[in-house]
Design a protein around this motif. Structure first.
Motif, mmCIF file in Angstrom:
data_model
loop_
_atom_site.group_PDB
_atom_site.id
_atom_site.type_symbol
_atom_site.label_atom_id
_atom_site.label_comp_id
_atom_site.label_asym_id
_atom_site.label_seq_id
_atom_site.Cartn_x
_atom_site.Cartn_y
_atom_site.Cartn_z
ATOM 1 N N TYR A 30 -5.069 16.147 12.330
ATOM 2 C CA TYR A 30 -6.004 15.099 12.417
ATOM 3 C C TYR A 30 -5.283 14.078 13.263
ATOM 4 O O TYR A 30 -3.870 13.960 13.645
ATOM 5 C CB TYR A 30 -6.081 14.327 10.751
ATOM 6 N N LYS A 31 -6.216 12.913 13.598
ATOM 7 C CA LYS A 31 -5.467 11.958 14.290
ATOM 8 C C LYS A 31 -4.785 10.844 13.543
ATOM 9 O O LYS A 31 -5.326 10.441 12.625
ATOM 10 C CB LYS A 31 -6.667 11.023 15.256
ATOM 11 N N VAL A 32 -3.690 10.615 13.395
ATOM 12 C CA VAL A 32 -2.757 9.934 12.373
ATOM 13 C C VAL A 32 -2.111 8.656 13.055
ATOM 14 O O VAL A 32 -1.462 8.721 14.154
ATOM 15 C CB VAL A 32 -1.791 10.674 11.770
ATOM 16 N N LEU A 33 -2.195 7.688 12.252
ATOM 17 C CA LEU A 33 -1.477 6.315 12.725
ATOM 18 C C LEU A 33 -0.581 6.029 11.308
ATOM 19 O O LEU A 33 -1.165 5.991 10.305
ATOM 20 C CB LEU A 33 -2.536 5.091 12.844
ATOM 21 N N MET A 34 0.672 5.819 11.712
ATOM 22 C CA MET A 34 1.695 5.638 10.785
ATOM 23 C C MET A 34 2.361 4.100 10.934
ATOM 24 O O MET A 34 2.423 3.713 12.121
ATOM 25 C CB MET A 34 2.952 6.345 10.710
ATOM 26 N N ILE A 71 2.967 2.896 19.327
ATOM 27 C CA ILE A 71 3.700 3.845 20.196
ATOM 28 C C ILE A 71 3.172 5.115 19.848
ATOM 29 O O ILE A 71 3.022 5.688 18.550
ATOM 30 C CB ILE A 71 5.180 3.555 19.683
ATOM 31 N N HIS A 72 2.994 5.992 20.863
ATOM 32 C CA HIS A 72 2.752 7.334 20.929
ATOM 33 C C HIS A 72 4.051 8.043 20.385
ATOM 34 O O HIS A 72 5.243 8.184 21.432
ATOM 35 C CB HIS A 72 2.052 7.849 22.144
ATOM 36 N N VAL A 73 4.010 9.007 19.313
ATOM 37 C CA VAL A 73 5.120 9.830 19.094
ATOM 38 C C VAL A 73 4.896 11.074 19.725
ATOM 39 O O VAL A 73 5.688 11.628 20.302
ATOM 40 C CB VAL A 73 5.270 9.893 17.467
ATOM 41 N N ASP A 74 3.713 11.833 19.417
ATOM 42 C CA ASP A 74 3.602 13.080 19.602
ATOM 43 C C ASP A 74 2.255 13.600 19.238
ATOM 44 O O ASP A 74 1.772 13.381 17.977
ATOM 45 C CB ASP A 74 4.588 14.216 18.730
ATOM 46 N N ASN A 75 1.517 14.550 20.114
ATOM 47 C CA ASN A 75 0.211 14.801 20.059
ATOM 48 C C ASN A 75 -0.609 13.816 19.166
ATOM 49 O O ASN A 75 -1.077 12.862 19.975
ATOM 50 C CB ASN A 75 0.354 16.110 19.152
ATOM 51 N N ASN A 76 -0.980 13.983 18.122
ATOM 52 C CA ASN A 76 -1.828 13.254 17.154
ATOM 53 C C ASN A 76 -1.291 12.296 16.365
ATOM 54 O O ASN A 76 -2.097 11.649 15.700
ATOM 55 C CB ASN A 76 -2.944 13.964 16.412
ATOM 56 N N ASP A 78 0.804 8.693 16.110
ATOM 57 C CA ASP A 78 0.765 7.183 16.707
ATOM 58 C C ASP A 78 1.705 6.687 15.679
ATOM 59 O O ASP A 78 1.608 6.652 14.533
ATOM 60 C CB ASP A 78 -0.386 6.544 17.244
ATOM 61 N N PHE A 79 2.206 5.425 16.138
ATOM 62 C CA PHE A 79 3.168 4.830 15.369
ATOM 63 C C PHE A 79 3.319 3.147 15.378
ATOM 64 O O PHE A 79 3.357 2.917 16.677
ATOM 65 C CB PHE A 79 4.494 5.152 15.223
ATOM 66 N N ILE A 80 3.152 2.514 14.392
ATOM 67 C CA ILE A 80 3.580 0.812 14.742
ATOM 68 C C ILE A 80 4.793 0.641 13.963
ATOM 69 O O ILE A 80 4.991 0.757 12.767
ATOM 70 C CB ILE A 80 2.442 0.132 14.194
ATOM 71 N N PRO A 81 5.723 0.193 14.709
ATOM 72 C CA PRO A 81 7.007 -0.128 14.393
ATOM 73 C C PRO A 81 7.301 -1.392 13.765
ATOM 74 O O PRO A 81 6.304 -2.330 13.448
ATOM 75 C CB PRO A 81 8.041 -0.218 15.458
ATOM 76 N N SER A 82 8.530 -1.564 12.618
ATOM 77 C CA SER A 82 8.725 -2.581 11.968
ATOM 78 C C SER A 82 10.009 -3.215 12.487
ATOM 79 O O SER A 82 10.446 -2.833 13.556
ATOM 80 C CB SER A 82 9.041 -2.091 10.541
ATOM 81 N N GLU A 83 10.457 -4.668 12.110
ATOM 82 C CA GLU A 83 11.510 -5.107 12.508
ATOM 83 C C GLU A 83 12.108 -5.903 11.222
ATOM 84 O O GLU A 83 11.397 -6.165 10.348
ATOM 85 C CB GLU A 83 11.287 -6.002 13.592
ATOM 86 N N ILE A 84 13.413 -6.179 11.362
ATOM 87 C CA ILE A 84 14.005 -7.013 10.262
ATOM 88 C C ILE A 84 13.583 -8.279 9.987
ATOM 89 O O ILE A 84 13.415 -8.872 8.814
ATOM 90 C CB ILE A 84 15.598 -7.050 10.421
ATOM 91 N N ASP A 85 12.881 -8.765 11.229
ATOM 92 C CA ASP A 85 12.472 -10.327 10.860
ATOM 93 C C ASP A 85 11.030 -10.195 10.235
ATOM 94 O O ASP A 85 10.462 -11.227 10.049
ATOM 95 C CB ASP A 85 12.296 -10.922 12.107
ATOM 96 N N LEU A 86 10.472 -8.956 9.986
ATOM 97 C CA LEU A 86 9.274 -9.053 9.282
ATOM 98 C C LEU A 86 9.277 -9.614 8.123
ATOM 99 O O LEU A 86 8.235 -10.085 7.514
ATOM 100 C CB LEU A 86 8.685 -7.355 8.916
ATOM 101 N N SER A 87 10.375 -9.587 7.148
ATOM 102 C CA SER A 87 10.493 -10.404 5.890
ATOM 103 C C SER A 87 10.038 -11.800 6.038
ATOM 104 O O SER A 87 9.489 -12.748 5.143
ATOM 105 C CB SER A 87 11.733 -10.123 5.510
ATOM 106 N N ILE A 123 -1.007 6.074 7.400
ATOM 107 C CA ILE A 123 0.045 6.289 6.483
ATOM 108 C C ILE A 123 0.737 4.976 6.597
ATOM 109 O O ILE A 123 1.329 4.566 7.660
ATOM 110 C CB ILE A 123 0.837 7.309 6.864
ATOM 111 N N ILE A 124 1.284 4.347 5.460
ATOM 112 C CA ILE A 124 1.857 3.165 5.574
ATOM 113 C C ILE A 124 2.917 3.128 4.775
ATOM 114 O O ILE A 124 2.882 3.693 3.405
ATOM 115 C CB ILE A 124 1.039 1.825 4.917
#
Length: 255
Positions: A30-34, A71-76, A78-87, A123-124
């Protein structure tokens, strides 16, 4: 798109490891976003080795389009990153009405989201603390998975996590959407107390418990200590995760 968050008030229970491997297995078909919603950014450290321009903070705190943070990780995958300032988002948005619904809208509302229809599953990985970030992850989800180790201090985290889910469920009823929940347990092979705690979970949570614990073996630790690595197929550890993902899909899709 079906969204699953991995949430618990207890840290150190394998939450990020399980969410990462779940996303990877799902991406085989499946096409996945984390999305990494944890300011500790463990999933980001595992998947992203370069400096990034935008993170999930820009999406929920600054109205950045979701697609511009992916950000494209691999094949299907994809990923949205975090950061410490998210808090700091919890402070910045404390007085914003319905702030816990921003992520839900950014993923699902055709008027506010630019990724509607792009993914099959999201996936979160949420933070191990009740607050705006965890609530946002849960409200955005169709299913919240509560990871727990088969130990006393970890199992005690289930009830407060369920209370957080119940509160979010009441809020989300305003948009006529529900939130299911599931418990997945994991254990170290050398823990003698594991069987007694598993039996207690089977008694207390039989309706929402995935009944087969995932063993935290040395190969799992070795794999996830290396950035970008996942469990290889045709190993016992991989098959344990695959069984969980198959069960998750069955429950999530009502089969």
């Amino acid at each position: 798109m079906k969204t699953v968050s991995f949430s618990t008030v207890k840290g150190g229970v394998g939450k990020t490891c399980i969410s990462l491997q779940t996303a990877k297995i799902l991406s085989e078909n499946y096409k996945v976003l984390m999305i990494d919603m944890d300011p500790q950014s463990a999933a980001t450290a595992h998947l992203v080795t370069r400096q990034v321009d935008y993170t999930i903070r820009n999406v929920i705190g600054e109205d950045k389009p979701v697609s511009e943070t992916v950000i494209h990780v691999d094949n299907n995958f994809d990923f949205i990153p975090s950061e410490i300032d998210l808090s700091f988002v919890e402070i910045d948005m404390a007085s914003t009405p319905n702030s816990s619904f921003v992520l839900y809208q950014k993923l699902n509302d055709p008027l506010l989201s630019d990724i509607v229809g792009d993914y099959d599953y999201c996936i979160i990985d949420s933070p191990p603390a009740v607050g705006l970030l965890m609530n946002s992850a849960i409200i955005a989800s169709d299913m919240t998975v509560i990871p727990t180790q088969l130990e006393s201090w970890s199992v005690r985290g289930i009830v407060p996590t369920q209370k957080a889910i119940a509160k979010c469920r009441r809020s989300k009823s305003l948009v006529n959407k529900g939130i299911d929940e599931m418990i997945v347990s994991n254990m170290y092979d050398n823990r003698s107390v594991k069987n007694s705690f598993l039996e207690k979970l089977k008694t207390d949570y039989s309706d929402i418990l995935y009944p087969y614990p995932i063993s935290l073996k040395s190969d799992i630790s070795a794999t996830f200590s290396q950035a970008g690595h996942f469990l290889p197929e045709n190993t016992k550890s991989y098959e344990e995760f695959k069984g969980f993902v198959d069960h998750l899909l069955g429950v999530l899709n009502g089969k």
